[in-house]
Design an enzyme around this catalytic site. Structure first.
Site, PDB file in Angstrom:
ATOM      1  N   ASP A   1     -47.726  29.517 -25.214  1.00  0.00           N
ATOM      2  CA  ASP A   1     -47.095  29.428 -26.535  1.00  0.00           C
ATOM      3  C   ASP A   1     -45.684  29.995 -26.463  1.00  0.00           C
ATOM      4  OD1 ASP A   1     -47.728  28.848 -29.525  1.00  0.00           O
ATOM      5  OD2 ASP A   1     -46.524  30.668 -29.473  1.00  0.00           O
TER       6      ASP A   1
HETATM    7  C1  LIG Z   1     -36.967  26.590 -27.149  1.00  0.00           C
HETATM    8  C2  LIG Z   1     -37.585  25.319 -26.655  1.00  0.00           C
HETATM    9  C3  LIG Z   1     -38.879  24.948 -26.996  1.00  0.00           C
HETATM   10  N1  LIG Z   1     -39.403  23.784 -26.557  1.00  0.00           N
HETATM   11  C4  LIG Z   1     -40.764  23.360 -26.940  1.00  0.00           C
HETATM   12  C5  LIG Z   1     -41.851  23.789 -25.968  1.00  0.00           C
HETATM   13  C6  LIG Z   1     -43.099  23.684 -26.812  1.00  0.00           C
HETATM   14  O1  LIG Z   1     -43.595  22.333 -26.741  1.00  0.00           O
HETATM   15  C7  LIG Z   1     -42.595  23.950 -28.230  1.00  0.00           C
HETATM   16  C8  LIG Z   1     -43.057  25.296 -28.720  1.00  0.00           C
HETATM   17  O2  LIG Z   1     -44.224  25.148 -29.440  1.00  0.00           O
HETATM   18  P1  LIG Z   1     -45.640  25.680 -28.961  1.00  0.00           P
HETATM   19  O3  LIG Z   1     -46.424  25.987 -30.195  1.00  0.00           O
HETATM   20  O4  LIG Z   1     -45.484  26.741 -27.942  1.00  0.00           O
HETATM   21  O5  LIG Z   1     -46.274  24.423 -28.226  1.00  0.00           O
HETATM   22  P2  LIG Z   1     -46.692  22.999 -28.772  1.00  0.00           P
HETATM   23  O6  LIG Z   1     -47.311  23.091 -30.140  1.00  0.00           O
HETATM   24  O7  LIG Z   1     -45.522  22.066 -28.626  1.00  0.00           O
HETATM   25  O8  LIG Z   1     -47.755  22.556 -27.705  1.00  0.00           O
HETATM   26  P3  LIG Z   1     -49.224  23.180 -27.408  1.00  0.00           P
HETATM   27  O9  LIG Z   1     -49.497  24.291 -28.369  1.00  0.00           O
HETATM   28  O10 LIG Z   1     -50.155  22.027 -27.601  1.00  0.00           O
HETATM   29  O11 LIG Z   1     -49.149  23.641 -25.985  1.00  0.00           O
HETATM   30  O12 LIG Z   1     -41.159  23.944 -28.163  1.00  0.00           O
HETATM   31  C9  LIG Z   1     -38.676  22.947 -25.728  1.00  0.00           C
HETATM   32  O13 LIG Z   1     -39.157  21.875 -25.335  1.00  0.00           O
HETATM   33  N2  LIG Z   1     -37.409  23.312 -25.346  1.00  0.00           N
HETATM   34  C10 LIG Z   1     -36.828  24.459 -25.774  1.00  0.00           C
HETATM   35  O14 LIG Z   1     -35.667  24.734 -25.399  1.00  0.00           O
END
Ligand SMILES: Cc1cn([C@H]2C[C@H](O)[C@@H](COP(=O)(O)OP(=O)(O)OP(=O)(O)O)O2)c(=O)[nH]c1=O
Length: 206
Positions: free
Chosen positions: A79
């Site tokens: 997360d």
């Molecule tokens: C800051 C940042 C976040 N992110 C993304 C990564 C994660 O997918 C999302 C953060 O949300 P999360 O809640 O961590 O993840 P998610 O809901 O997308 O996926 P899951 O819980 O099913 O694993 O933001 C990027 O792709 N690039 C970035 O620079």
């Protein structure tokens, strides 16, 4: 023996799948867990990343109960939380929230915490939280407006994706880059190797 090792990625994030693939690891199964990700009152961003990654991993463990084929599998969840000071930025659903997040990040440093949680074949829980400090340039109104129009803020913590256009906003980054994208590769691979998952065998398979 090692070929029978199975990894479940408890995630629906395409970034996490890509990052694992970059490290030569292909999960045997994807199990996205839809949880309430609302922070608790006064919850520290590091604690939130730790708690939610564990909740995702444990929810996946509960979901495979009764499926003997997945007994003894590894389960990995993560997360990512973006914050300015102790203020946690949401994963915006509306463009207005993404706009507020970008205004807040403009010209400042912020931190990105990613919690990773590994459930081992004997069902031990291993956790780690990794943090990265990121400084954005001062964003003009036109920068923000155009970035919002690109749609790249969708589904991303803090309303930006460093792997896309927003990579050009970064003046300085201290720590792990892959941590910002959603899965710190050094720490994840170390954790897997430490718990007996044969990462090298995956590399040897090509
Ligand atoms: C800051 C940042 C976040 N992110 C993304 C990564 C994660 O997918 C999302 C953060 O949300 P999360 O809640 O961590 O993840 P998610 O809901 O997308 O996926 P899951 O819980 O099913 O694993 O933001 C990027 O792709 N690039 C970035 O620079």
């Amino acid at each position: 023996m090692t070929v029978t090792q199975k990894l479940i990625l408890a995630s629906g994030s395409p970034r996490r799948v890509e990052l694992l693939a970059q490290a030569g690891i292909e999960p045997a199964r994807l199990l996205p867990m839809d949880l309430d990700e609302t922070p608790k009152r006064a919850e520290h961003p590091r604690s939130l990343a730790r708690r939610l990654s564990a909740e995702k991993a444990k929810a996946a463990l509960a979901a495979i109960k009764g499926e003997p084929a997945w007994d003894g599998s590894y389960i990995l969840a993560a997360d990512t939380v973006v914050c300015v000071g102790r203020r946690i930025l949401p994963k915006p659903e509306l463009i207005g929230e993404a706009s507020s997040a970008l205004h807040l990040l403009s010209g400042r440093s912020h931190r990105v915490y990613t919690g990773i949680c590994l459930v081992t074949p004997d069902r031990t829980i291993r956790q780690k939280v990794v943090d990265t400090k990121v400084r954005f340039k001062r964003l003009s109104g036109y920068d923000i407006e155009s970035y919002l129009a690109s749609g790249q803020w969708r589904g991303k913590a803090g309303g930006y994706g460093i792997q896309g256009i927003a990579g050009s906003f970064v003046v300085k980054l201290v720590g792990s880059y892959t941590n910002v994208v959603g899965l710190p590769l050094y720490e994840t691979v170390n954790l897997l190797i430490g718990e007996g998952y044969d990462v090298h065998a995956r590399w040897l398979e090509g």
